[in-house]
Design a protein around this motif. Structure first.
Motif, PDB file in Angstrom:
ATOM      1  N   GLN A 106      -7.143   8.990   0.512  1.00 12.99           N
ATOM      2  CA  GLN A 106      -6.610   8.526  -0.330  1.00 12.99           C
ATOM      3  C   GLN A 106      -7.851   7.539  -0.333  1.00 12.99           C
ATOM      4  O   GLN A 106      -7.627   6.583   0.774  1.00 12.99           O
ATOM      5  CB  GLN A 106      -5.847   8.192  -0.544  1.00 12.99           C
ATOM      6  N   PRO A 107      -8.658   7.312  -0.847  1.00 16.66           N
ATOM      7  CA  PRO A 107      -9.349   5.839  -1.253  1.00 16.66           C
ATOM      8  C   PRO A 107      -8.750   4.833  -1.455  1.00 16.66           C
ATOM      9  O   PRO A 107      -7.897   4.501  -1.758  1.00 16.66           O
ATOM     10  CB  PRO A 107     -10.623   5.871  -2.952  1.00 16.66           C
ATOM     11  N   LYS A 108      -9.058   3.365  -0.464  1.00 13.20           N
ATOM     12  CA  LYS A 108      -8.579   2.632  -0.529  1.00 13.20           C
ATOM     13  C   LYS A 108      -8.471   1.621  -1.796  1.00 13.20           C
ATOM     14  O   LYS A 108      -7.762   0.714  -1.678  1.00 13.20           O
ATOM     15  CB  LYS A 108      -9.054   1.579   0.419  1.00 13.20           C
ATOM     16  N   ASP A 109      -9.026   1.985  -3.106  1.00  6.47           N
ATOM     17  CA  ASP A 109      -9.341   1.515  -4.328  1.00  6.47           C
ATOM     18  C   ASP A 109      -9.379   2.339  -4.839  1.00  6.47           C
ATOM     19  O   ASP A 109      -8.878   1.939  -6.141  1.00  6.47           O
ATOM     20  CB  ASP A 109     -10.993   1.043  -4.630  1.00  6.47           C
ATOM     21  N   GLN A 110      -8.340   2.812  -5.078  1.00  9.55           N
ATOM     22  CA  GLN A 110      -7.604   3.537  -5.917  1.00  9.55           C
ATOM     23  C   GLN A 110      -5.640   3.744  -5.637  1.00  9.55           C
ATOM     24  O   GLN A 110      -4.905   4.393  -4.655  1.00  9.55           O
ATOM     25  CB  GLN A 110      -8.184   5.210  -5.861  1.00  9.55           C
ATOM     26  N   PRO A 111      -5.263   3.121  -6.107  1.00 11.21           N
ATOM     27  CA  PRO A 111      -3.872   2.885  -6.310  1.00 11.21           C
ATOM     28  C   PRO A 111      -2.234   3.742  -6.506  1.00 11.21           C
ATOM     29  O   PRO A 111      -3.532   4.796  -7.373  1.00 11.21           O
ATOM     30  CB  PRO A 111      -3.243   1.530  -6.260  1.00 11.21           C
ATOM     31  N   PHE A 112      -1.802   4.397  -6.072  1.00 13.87           N
ATOM     32  CA  PHE A 112      -0.800   5.738  -6.378  1.00 13.87           C
ATOM     33  C   PHE A 112       0.170   5.496  -6.534  1.00 13.87           C
ATOM     34  O   PHE A 112       1.195   4.598  -5.529  1.00 13.87           O
ATOM     35  CB  PHE A 112      -1.529   6.845  -5.633  1.00 13.87           C
ATOM     36  N   LEU A 113       0.645   6.390  -7.535  1.00 11.34           N
ATOM     37  CA  LEU A 113       2.462   6.449  -7.157  1.00 11.34           C
ATOM     38  C   LEU A 113       3.005   8.099  -6.459  1.00 11.34           C
ATOM     39  O   LEU A 113       2.488   8.702  -6.946  1.00 11.34           O
ATOM     40  CB  LEU A 113       2.664   6.198  -8.513  1.00 11.34           C
ATOM     41  N   LEU A 114       3.522   8.265  -5.299  1.00 13.19           N
ATOM     42  CA  LEU A 114       3.693   9.200  -4.737  1.00 13.19           C
ATOM     43  C   LEU A 114       4.569   9.887  -4.877  1.00 13.19           C
ATOM     44  O   LEU A 114       5.939   8.848  -4.292  1.00 13.19           O
ATOM     45  CB  LEU A 114       3.005   9.217  -3.675  1.00 13.19           C
ATOM     46  N   ILE A 115       5.277  10.410  -5.596  1.00 12.99           N
ATOM     47  CA  ILE A 115       7.263  11.251  -5.304  1.00 12.99           C
ATOM     48  C   ILE A 115       7.198  12.341  -4.289  1.00 12.99           C
ATOM     49  O   ILE A 115       6.699  13.036  -4.634  1.00 12.99           O
ATOM     50  CB  ILE A 115       7.680  11.867  -6.224  1.00 12.99           C
ATOM     51  N   VAL A 116       7.252  11.998  -2.884  1.00 13.26           N
ATOM     52  CA  VAL A 116       8.077  12.966  -1.981  1.00 13.26           C
ATOM     53  C   VAL A 116       9.356  13.231  -1.887  1.00 13.26           C
ATOM     54  O   VAL A 116      10.303  13.034  -2.112  1.00 13.26           O
ATOM     55  CB  VAL A 116       8.047  12.480  -0.211  1.00 13.26           C
ATOM     56  N   ALA A 117      10.128  14.817  -2.560  1.00 10.89           N
ATOM     57  CA  ALA A 117      11.018  15.282  -3.345  1.00 10.89           C
ATOM     58  C   ALA A 117      10.950  16.140  -1.694  1.00 10.89           C
ATOM     59  O   ALA A 117      11.135  17.836  -2.529  1.00 10.89           O
ATOM     60  CB  ALA A 117      11.149  15.926  -4.446  1.00 10.89           C
ATOM     61  N   ASP A 118      12.879  16.036  -1.252  1.00  9.71           N
ATOM     62  CA  ASP A 118      12.949  17.021  -0.225  1.00  9.71           C
ATOM     63  C   ASP A 118      13.936  17.718  -1.468  1.00  9.71           C
ATOM     64  O   ASP A 118      14.317  17.535  -1.840  1.00  9.71           O
ATOM     65  CB  ASP A 118      14.104  15.960   0.883  1.00  9.71           C
TER      66      ASP A 118
END
Length: 496
Positions: free
Chosen positions: A187-199
């Motif tokens: 992931q590039p540092k200038d691109q924010p993300f929302l990541l869901i990690v669903a166990d």
């Protein structure tokens, strides 16, 4: 990695599991409804949400459990704000996840029955966060739909069958964290993300072997203590520790890829475990969820709050953090001021609803909860309460221990009382959680609480009207049962 994928459709109806596979191009299912704006500045935090599956809040170390081993969650809690009163919108997987991801309660998003899809035109985290410049991604369990609403980018190879169940996975799925680590590293540092990690843990089916000792395991007083209960309990705890290991892998990845300092990390669960008075019920063991939030430089570490929060509040909170404004017509309300330490209260009451699993679990109910009291309205008190725990015989989420409860109830007063409470739900239930945290003494008929009860009736009725909830009994099944090979609207997992 996420451009090509194959969806594995897993249908769960009446306790039976069927699966079929079909291939689709990512462009057919994951096109955002709105074009993302220019990438946000690096100062805007990434957001990562780790969701445990069927996890009781009190069954992990940060919430006081002294038996289960959760070293990674224990570490995370020391770096986070711990919420002691967070509640799901439903005590069932699909409806709960849909609430968390839309900011709407079950009857407003439409997926109030398990394995159903939200209403056409509903917006999710994807449609709200992408226009704010966020990449919106999911890894692990899905169990939401339809896909055009929940059009997450997907990290492939994060859903894998448990060893020995290749080709016949059913409920035997594992979360593979290696692709998550790879994705984070790219992931590039200038691109924010929302990541869901669903166990997938600690949802049944629990591991066969456990490090825990059945002789010393703790058994909740609301359950029946038998040899078989202890066997199930240690398996459940083993799965919790397995989940905790995945939390540890996520923490390590964020550190190794220099993402931790600019990432808000949320740990929560969809609802309580598959034990009586938990999943599929509106008692706290079923509807209360853990929530730990770490946000370096913004959230004071090793703190606790008793603010009353709904998981519907997560979406508007994320939007505010991302620089947006949540729409006024959703149910959730941002609790950013609580995170910032500016307030220690949020809602005066939260609500929840339970419909069921189509032809299984036909005892719908509604809930109003304050910091002290719980009011439950059961819409079909004439129905004997049943769930997969006492009915389904295709997996161990009850099959392993239920018969021992029935046998013990023939001679043991406590066991008989537990089964009576499980099967027979009165029209109204009222609990003083300060005096009765286990919710075993229904005071709805107590004249001393008549005024309180009347007020809760009025408030719940008004909320139901606002939600468009006009149900008077079990869910009406309007369509035919799922046919083999037919795509479910809310696929359980995805693979490639």
């Amino acid at each position: 990695m996420v451009k090509q994928r194959v969806l594995v459709w897993v249908c769960l109806f009446t306790g039976w599991v069927t699966a079929s596979c079909s291939k689709q191009q990512a462009s057919q299912t994951a096109a955002p409804s709105q074009t993302a704006q220019t990438a946000a500045p690096a100062s805007r935090p990434n957001i990562v949400v780790f969701i445990g599956d069927d996890l009781g809040a009190t069954d992990i170390g940060p919430y006081g459990n002294k038996v289960v081993q959760t070293p990674n969650l224990d570490k995370l809690a020391k770096e986070s704000m711990l919420f002691t009163r967070t509640f799901a919108g439903s005590p069932t997987c699909g409806p709960s996840r849909s609430t968390l991801m839309t900011g709407l309660m079950p009857f407003r998003h439409g997926a109030h029955g398990n394995h159903s899809g939200v209403k056409k035109g509903t917006k999710s985290l994807v449609q709200y966060l992408q226009p704010l410049g966020y990449k919106v991604v999911i890894a692990g369990k899905y169990h939401i739909g339809p896909e055009d609403v929940f059009a997450f980018e997907r990290i492939s190879k994060t859903n894998v069958p448990e060893p020995g169940f290749e080709g016949k996975s059913g409920l035997n799925w594992d979360l593979n964290m290696e692709p998550v680590d790879t994705w984070l590293s790219q992931q590039p540092k200038d691109q924010p993300f929302l990541l869901i990690v669903a166990d997938h843990s600690p949802h049944v089916i629990w591991p066969e072997k456990s490090r825990y000792n059945p002789q010393t395991i703790d058994i909740p007083s609301i359950h029946v203590d038998t040899k078989d209960t202890r066997k199930s309990r240690v398996r459940y705890y083993e799965d919790i520790t397995k989940m905790d290991g995945n939390v540890g892998k996520l923490l390590k990845s964020l550190d190794q890829h220099n993402l931790a300092q600019n990432t808000m990390l949320v740990f929560t669960a969809d609802q309580g475990p598959q034990f009586p008075f938990a999943k599929w019920s509106l008692y706290d063991y079923g509807i209360q969820t853990p929530m730990l939030i770490r946000w370096p430089g913004q959230v004071k570490p090793n703190t606790r709050t008793g603010a009353l929060v709904s998981q519907a509040d997560l979406l508007p909170t994320f939007m505010e953090i991302a620089g947006g404004t949540a729409p006024a017509n959703i149910d959730g309300q941002s609790f950013l001021s609580v995170l910032k330490g500016q307030k220690d209260t949020h809602h005066e009451q939260v609500f929840a609803s339970h419909t069921g699993d189509r032809l299984m679990n036909r005892s719908p109910s509604r809930m109003l909860r304050t910091t002290r009291y719980k009011y439950i309205l059961n819409l079909a008190p004439e129905n004997v309460y049943h769930t997969h725990m006492d009915k389904a015989k295709d997996h161990d989420g009850g099959r392993e221990y239920w018969d021992s409860w029935v046998a013990k109830a023939k001679t043991d007063q406590h066991a008989a009382a537990v089964l009576q409470r499980y099967h027979q739900h009165p029209k109204e239930e009222l609990y003083d959680l300060q005096a009765d945290p286990k919710e075993t003494k229904n005071i709805a008929a107590d004249p001393q609480h008549a005024k309180l009860l009347a007020g809760f009736r009025t408030q719940l009725a008004a909320w139901r009207q606002q939600q468009g909830d006009q149900e008077t009994g079990p869910e009406v099944i309007k369509d035919e049962p799922q046919q083999k090979g037919q795509k479910p609207v809310a696929p359980y997992v995805f693979l490639d």
